[in-house]
Design an enzyme around this catalytic site. Structure first.
Site, short mmCIF file in Angstrom:
data_model
loop_
_atom_site.label_atom_id
_atom_site.label_comp_id
_atom_site.label_asym_id
_atom_site.label_seq_id
_atom_site.Cartn_x
_atom_site.Cartn_y
_atom_site.Cartn_z
CG ASP A 1 -1.75 1.25 1.39
OD1 ASP A 1 -1.56 2.19 0.59
OD2 ASP A 1 -2.58 1.30 2.31
CD GLN B 1 -0.53 8.77 3.73
OE1 GLN B 1 0.21 9.76 3.70
NE2 GLN B 1 -1.85 8.88 3.61
CE LYS C 1 -4.15 9.08 0.46
NZ LYS C 1 -4.85 9.98 1.39
CB CYS D 1 -9.34 5.05 7.48
SG CYS D 1 -10.67 6.10 6.88
#
Length: 411
Positions: free
Chosen positions: A199, A202, A225, A365
């Site tokens: 993932d 970020q 992002k 989240c």
């Protein structure tokens, strides 16, 4: 004026005042702002080249298709994938992770198999695997964290076994600001024959990502992002795996041949891109990547770490403030989560907003991680390339003003 201040001039939204105060935008982990070059490229597409891709032979359709496929190549080079065929455009990280769980996961997970994630996962990289485990009667296991919030490699070695079929972990935490040793996790997983899903929501906007070096089998991230339009994302998948996987959705664009009772699907990546795609989004993502490439991702990382280095000691020195995650700035991405004793994070965020400071408050989240941390929510400040030391000063001053307003420590 230094080069980073010149970069800041590319973001007109930052010039506004909020509640009469200078805007300090520190909610970048939620979404980033867009620089003028990206906005201009987006506007240019709609004003000059707007058409659907792949389907038309007229001039606008050809230009749109060329830009869309060039964007795919731009993404490929940005993350060092081996082929543009390994780049699938999605709606975002969540969409990409669900695609893997609903295709590769559903085909390869059976009763008694193990899926391993970490306790630090965003719900987007937790709930799809949780629900798949329930559906398939598989076992969902969690890798724990060290005392300062880093992923525990020793625990990973214990949790990942020969029964493990999928390991899905964040590349960087959206709460703790810690980077995951994804390359090491991948090595452990592959020794047991498991595939690895990263993932990168970020990480991709903030770190130099090389999927070939990492060795991951899948990697998902979002465009918004990293300064592109919303609604566009990327799923990288190793070509050999994508070729074996069934499509996620069915319809136009993802087919080779359709007969009354059967369909032959297109080759990857097109069999995973059913329907009209977000062409403008893909073009804006390519534009954002070019912007980042000009700045150099290593320098972006260094700039954010300098801001964290300037922020973290001052935050730790504040009485009645709890900081979550590592206290060493060198172990941080640009994300810092904290709480003020006796105050709900939403009240803190509202108070900071009155000072012109945009932060995020809530469970981000990541409810299982909140439980692990012994709290229900935190305040999160997150930096990006256009932030500066004035933002740091404004944040610290805002926290001091908030404590004074609520009489923290005086009652």
């Amino acid at each position: 004026m230094n080069s980073w201040e010149k970069v800041r001039d590319d973001f007109p939204i930052l010039k506004q005042r909020v509640n009469g105060e200078r805007l300090a935008y520190l909610d970048n982990a939620a979404t980033a702002q867009r620089p003028t070059p990206v906005l201009n490229d987006l506007l240019h597409f709609y004003q000059h080249d707007n058409a659907n891709v792949h389907r038309g032979v007229h001039t606008l359709a050809m230009r749109a298709t060329e830009q869309y496929e060039t964007a795919r190549q731009t993404v490929q080079h940005f993350i060092n994938a081996q082929s543009p065929k390994e780049i699938i455009f999605t709606k975002g990280t969540t969409d990409g992770l669900n695609l893997i769980a609903s295709t590769y996961g559903r085909e390869h997970i059976h009763a008694g198999d193990e899926i391993v994630i970490s306790i630090a996962e965003h719900h987007s990289n937790l709930v799809p695997w949780q629900q798949l485990a329930i559906e398939k009667h598989a076992v969902l296991k969690y890798i724990g964290l060290t005392a300062d919030g880093e992923l525990d490699l020793n625990d990973a070695q214990q949790k990942i076994t020969d029964k493990t079929k999928i390991v899905a972990v964040t590349h960087a935490s959206n709460v703790l600001g810690t980077a995951t040793p994804l390359k090491e996790i991948t090595s452990i997983a592959h020794q047991h024959g498991a595939v690895v899903v990263g993932d990168g929501a970020q990480a991709a906007p903030h770190l130099a990502v090389d999927v070939t070096d990492l060795g991951v089998d899948f990697y998902a991230f979002s465009g918004h992002k990293m300064m592109s339009a919303m609604g566009i994302g990327v799923l990288y998948g190793r070509q050999a795996l994508l070729a074996q996987m069934r499509p996620y959705q069915f319809g136009g664009e993802m087919i080779s041949t359709v007969k009354r009772q059967s369909t032959i699907f297109a080759d990857p990546p097109y069999k995973f891109e059913a329907g009209t795609q977000n062409v403008a989004g893909a073009i804006s993502l390519a534009s954002a990547i070019k912007y980042l490439d000009q700045l150099d991702m290593d320098k972006v990382k260094q700039h954010e770490q300098q801001l964290v280095k300037a922020t973290l000691p001052r935050l730790l020195a504040e009485d009645h403030v709890t900081v979550y995650g590592p206290h060493d700035p060198a172990k941080h991405t640009g994300v810092i989560s904290f709480n003020i004793e006796g105050l709900h994070p939403h009240d803190v965020a509202t108070a900071l907003d009155m000072e012109g400071i945009a932060v995020r408050a809530g469970h981000h989240c990541a409810e299982p991680l909140m439980t692990e941390l012994g709290t229900t929510a935190t305040v999160r400040a997150s930096f990006y390339l256009y932030n500066n030391l004035d933002d740091v000063d404004q944040l610290i001053h805002g926290i001091q003003e908030t404590k004074e307003f609520f009489h923290v420590g005086t009652i």
